[in-house]
Design a protein around this motif. Structure first.
Motif, short mmCIF file in Angstrom:
data_model
loop_
_atom_site.label_atom_id
_atom_site.label_comp_id
_atom_site.label_asym_id
_atom_site.label_seq_id
_atom_site.Cartn_x
_atom_site.Cartn_y
_atom_site.Cartn_z
N HIS A 56 31.75 36.87 42.40
CA HIS A 56 31.24 35.98 43.46
C HIS A 56 29.96 36.55 44.06
O HIS A 56 29.78 37.77 44.13
N ASP A 95 43.31 29.11 44.37
CA ASP A 95 42.64 30.17 45.10
C ASP A 95 43.74 30.91 45.85
O ASP A 95 44.27 30.41 46.85
N SER A 127 41.25 25.13 46.72
CA SER A 127 40.46 26.10 47.49
C SER A 127 41.15 26.48 48.79
O SER A 127 41.71 25.62 49.48
N ARG A 170 39.26 38.65 41.30
CA ARG A 170 38.00 38.20 41.91
C ARG A 170 37.29 39.38 42.54
O ARG A 170 37.84 40.04 43.42
#
Ligand code: SPV
Ligand code: MG
Length: 433
Positions: free
Chosen positions: A337, A231, A192, A305
């Motif tokens: 998200h 990420d 992350s 994303r």
């Protein structure tokens, strides 16, 4: 001639297996039930060899008359279909996770008068050495990189936990619980940006550079074998992104997720409290496309994303972007998200997305809408579920409390019961020999 049934999940056939087959052949015609890849993936590491190869291996062993596929851990379907006179198994399944499977075998055999024969299970030194060597092969970049794609094929969903350093990597690698018929564990690791930055005392604004992120990845990779999803923040400039993809691929990272923001990246969980600027969608698709062109293996995956819901742009915007990133960019999948607690916008997005794209892998990061179970998230169409920050978030209050308590007491005796003993710390990481 009597009939004998023996089930195997093994990749590598060793003397223990040959013994069991030999004993079986003394009693009758041996049918080997070779476990399907999905059945193995449900309770232990992915098989190195696929079902077809394993089936062929067993079919060619002396003493084996037939090979059939066993689709589940449970023997029930095959036993009811074949009604063998004997089932043979090592006696190592009397206790532990397989004991319920064993009981079911006993019950089904009793239905028609079959018999279970258990022979002493001896794992020789050579077998454990083979297992050890296989486990280290598991860490090589090529094998590791391909695991995520294989898991997406073999598992209903992939369960991912944040790993931000060697130690938390080991926690994700090794934490498992026993459940009915098998064990439950994390499938993969999420590196992350929020956690990697926070552990370094830095804000999550792409300040921790790629060299540093790669150090983190290497630290984790050195001590673990599970696939890694990075990420990748915005992925940076297109000209830089292509190099990033090549580097990650070479290291054995399985996937990168890049978000469709531009300018100073702010953490998504700020939502519209921070300035969240979305990239021009065709431009972002161009970045993904360049990344896909740059990769040299078929295994590596690039996920787009979608930050439309985070930026308050709504589901129509997210759908429009999803189409562009998949069609023009060639993204391998998407991550949608949301920071809304009730999850309703995720459900609505998925209803619309799945109507157009039934098979494209979708990633959820349910930090806010965390009342949904994994099964429920899988039901609405999630393929990868990431617990993005929970090891960091649980470690921090524990450390602050300990630091405060020692200040309060003027000594450390009072924190003994919340700390690992020195003996435990010293044995936590065994020395390799
Ligand atoms: C991260 O873990 O850094 C993420 C997920 O990008 S989130 O923090 O929810 O944006
Ligand atoms: Mg991030």
């Amino acid at each position: 001639m009597k009939s004998v049934y023996i089930a195997f999940s093994a990749d590598v056939i060793h003397s223990g297996h040959l013994n069991i087959i030999e004993e079986g052949a003394k009693l009758g015609d041996v049918t080997v039930g070779v476990l399907a890849d999905v059945a193995i993936a449900a309770y232990k590491r992915l098989p190195m060899l696929d079902y077809e190869t394993r089936a062929k291996l067993f079919a060619n062993l002396k003493g084996v008359a037939n090979v059939v596929k066993q689709d589940t851990l449970s023997y029930a379907e095959n036993l009811r279909a074949l009604k063998p006179d004997y089932v043979i198994h090592g006696d190592d399944w009397k206790s532990g996770v397989q004991s319920s499977i064993r009981q079911e075998v006993i019950d089904i055999l009793a239905e028609y008068g079959g018999q279970l024969i258990e022979i002493p299970y001896t794992v020789g030194v050579s077998a454990s050495e083979i297992e050890r060597r296989l486990a280290s092969l598991d860490r090589t970049p090529d094998i590791r990189r391909g695991k995520l794609r294989r898991m997406l094929k073999l598992k209903p969903y992939v369960r991912v936990m944040e790993a931000s350093n060697g130690l938390s990597g080991l926690i994700v690698e090794n934490t498992r619980i026993e459940v009915e018929g098998g064990v439950k564990e994390y499938d993969a690791m999420w590196v992350s940006s929020l956690c990697d930055s926070t552990f370094k005392g830095k804000p999550d604004i792409e300040l921790v550079d790629l060299t540093s992120r790669i150090n983190t990845i290497n630290e984790i990779m050195e001590v673990t074998s599970k696939p890694i999803i990075l990420d990748g923040d915005t992925g940076g400039k297109i000209e830089h992104f292509v190099y990033t993809v090549k580097t990650l691929e070479r290291l054995g990272v399985s996937a990168i997720i890049v978000e469709d923001k531009t300018g100073l990246k702010q953490n998504s969980l700020f939502g519209t409290d921070a300035k969240q600027v979305l990239d021009e969608p065709h431009e972002f698709a161009r970045k993904i496309h360049a990344g896909k062109q740059a990769q040299t293996t078929r295994d590596f995956m690039i996920f787009a994303r979608l930050e439309s819901l985070i930026a308050g742009m709504g589901i129509d915007d997210a759908m429009m972007r999803a189409r562009i990133y998949l069609e023009e960019g060639g993204a391998d999948g998407i991550m949608i998200h949301s920071r809304h607690k009730d999850g309703s916008e995720i459900i609505e997005f998925m209803r619309r997305f799945r109507a157009e794209y039934a098979d494209v892998p979708v990633i959820f990061v349910p930090t806010s809408y965390n009342h949904f179970t994994e099964e429920e998230l899988c039901e609405i169409g999630g393929n990868i579920i990431i617990y993005a920050n929970h090891l960091l978030r649980s470690a921090y209050p524990a450390m602050v409390n300990t630091a405060k308590k020692i200040l309060e007491c003027g000594r450390s005796k009072e924190v003994d019961d919340v700390c690992l003993s020195i003996k435990e710390v010293l044995s936590l990481i065994p020395t390799e020999n």
